[in-house]
Design a protein around this motif. Structure first.
Motif, PDB file in Angstrom:
ATOM      1  N   ALA A   1       2.256   1.165  -8.228  1.00  8.54           N
ATOM      2  CA  ALA A   1       1.193   0.962  -9.275  1.00  8.54           C
ATOM      3  C   ALA A   1       1.776   0.167 -10.152  1.00  8.54           C
ATOM      4  O   ALA A   1       1.055  -0.620 -10.910  1.00  8.54           O
ATOM      5  N   VAL A   2       3.260   0.074 -10.255  1.00  5.29           N
ATOM      6  CA  VAL A   2       3.563  -0.733 -11.738  1.00  5.29           C
ATOM      7  C   VAL A   2       4.427  -1.802 -11.083  1.00  5.29           C
ATOM      8  O   VAL A   2       5.079  -2.519 -11.762  1.00  5.29           O
ATOM      9  N   GLY A   3       4.401  -2.063  -9.869  1.00  4.84           N
ATOM     10  CA  GLY A   3       4.986  -3.275  -9.030  1.00  4.84           C
ATOM     11  C   GLY A   3       6.377  -3.202  -8.840  1.00  4.84           C
ATOM     12  O   GLY A   3       7.166  -4.205  -8.891  1.00  4.84           O
ATOM     13  N   LEU A   4       7.160  -2.187  -8.794  1.00  2.00           N
ATOM     14  CA  LEU A   4       8.568  -2.030  -8.617  1.00  2.00           C
ATOM     15  C   LEU A   4       8.569  -2.321  -7.206  1.00  2.00           C
ATOM     16  O   LEU A   4       7.919  -1.906  -6.320  1.00  2.00           O
TER      17      LEU A   4
ATOM     18  N   ASP B   1      10.131  -1.963  -3.313  1.00  6.24           N
ATOM     19  CA  ASP B   1      10.085  -0.798  -2.287  1.00  6.24           C
ATOM     20  C   ASP B   1      11.563  -0.093  -2.496  1.00  6.24           C
ATOM     21  O   ASP B   1      11.594   1.191  -2.182  1.00  6.24           O
ATOM     22  N   GLY B   2      12.548  -0.968  -2.579  1.00  4.60           N
ATOM     23  CA  GLY B   2      13.859  -0.186  -2.680  1.00  4.60           C
ATOM     24  C   GLY B   2      14.187   0.531  -3.860  1.00  4.60           C
ATOM     25  O   GLY B   2      15.238   1.179  -4.094  1.00  4.60           O
ATOM     26  N   PHE B   3      13.266   0.527  -4.967  1.00  3.20           N
ATOM     27  CA  PHE B   3      13.483   1.187  -6.387  1.00  3.20           C
ATOM     28  C   PHE B   3      13.696   2.630  -5.816  1.00  3.20           C
ATOM     29  O   PHE B   3      12.708   3.271  -5.499  1.00  3.20           O
ATOM     30  N   ARG B   4      14.489   3.263  -6.611  1.00  9.54           N
ATOM     31  CA  ARG B   4      14.724   4.798  -6.701  1.00  9.54           C
ATOM     32  C   ARG B   4      14.518   5.188  -7.958  1.00  9.54           C
ATOM     33  O   ARG B   4      15.188   4.947  -8.860  1.00  9.54           O
TER      34      ARG B   4
ATOM     35  N   PRO C   1       3.923  10.549  -4.182  1.00  8.96           N
ATOM     36  CA  PRO C   1       3.500  10.147  -5.497  1.00  8.96           C
ATOM     37  C   PRO C   1       4.502   9.294  -5.909  1.00  8.96           C
ATOM     38  O   PRO C   1       3.799   8.415  -6.634  1.00  8.96           O
ATOM     39  N   ARG C   2       5.667   9.390  -5.761  1.00  9.98           N
ATOM     40  CA  ARG C   2       6.730   8.427  -6.198  1.00  9.98           C
ATOM     41  C   ARG C   2       6.253   6.824  -5.620  1.00  9.98           C
ATOM     42  O   ARG C   2       6.459   5.861  -6.236  1.00  9.98           O
ATOM     43  N   THR C   3       6.014   6.981  -4.309  1.00 10.78           N
ATOM     44  CA  THR C   3       5.756   5.672  -3.647  1.00 10.78           C
ATOM     45  C   THR C   3       4.527   5.116  -4.443  1.00 10.78           C
ATOM     46  O   THR C   3       4.507   3.928  -4.504  1.00 10.78           O
TER      47      THR C   3
ATOM     48  N   ARG D   1       1.034  -1.275   0.069  1.00 13.55           N
ATOM     49  CA  ARG D   1      -0.188  -0.008   0.014  1.00 13.55           C
ATOM     50  C   ARG D   1       0.879   1.166   0.051  1.00 13.55           C
ATOM     51  O   ARG D   1       1.891   1.319   0.697  1.00 13.55           O
ATOM     52  N   ALA D   2       0.643   2.188  -1.172  1.00 17.66           N
ATOM     53  CA  ALA D   2       1.360   3.308  -1.114  1.00 17.66           C
ATOM     54  C   ALA D   2       0.998   4.309   0.246  1.00 17.66           C
ATOM     55  O   ALA D   2       0.029   4.540   0.986  1.00 17.66           O
TER      56      ALA D   2
END
Length: 101
Positions: free
Chosen positions: A15-18, A20-23, A8-10, A2-3
């Motif tokens: 939303a696209v399934g990236l 959590d650690g993706f920057r 917005p980035r979270t 859940r964001a």
């Protein structure tokens, strides 16, 4: 997953399934890093990244053995082309070759 509200980035990441650690910054870094092998100059990288300092843009400049081979081959091509041009333009050099044959 859940964001968090207000992030917005979270929300976009979720939303696209990236993971959590993706920057998103990593995309920027990757894009600028890949521009160099495509032929971008330091100035090109500075403009694309919106940087005014060469020092900041140098972060994206990487060199490996493959790139060093490409640079060496390019220098070899330039030297060979110049030698061929001088050889063609020097009539005395041609007469020496004929005499040696």
């Amino acid at each position: 997953m859940r964001a968090q509200p207000g992030r917005p980035r979270t929300a976009a990441r979720a939303a696209v399934g990236l993971p959590d650690g993706f920057r998103f910054y990593d995309l920027r870094h990757t894009g600028h890093t890949l521009s160099t092998p495509s032929g971008a100059t330091l100035k090109d990288t500075m403009v694309r990244a919106g940087q005014s300092s060469e020092k900041a843009a140098l972060i994206y400049q990487h060199s490996d053995e493959e790139r060093q081979r490409e640079v060496a081959a390019g220098l070899d091509d330039l030297v060979r082309a110049e030698r061929a041009k001088c050889h063609k333009d020097d009539p005395a050099h041609h007469s020496e070759e004929v005499a040696e044959s």
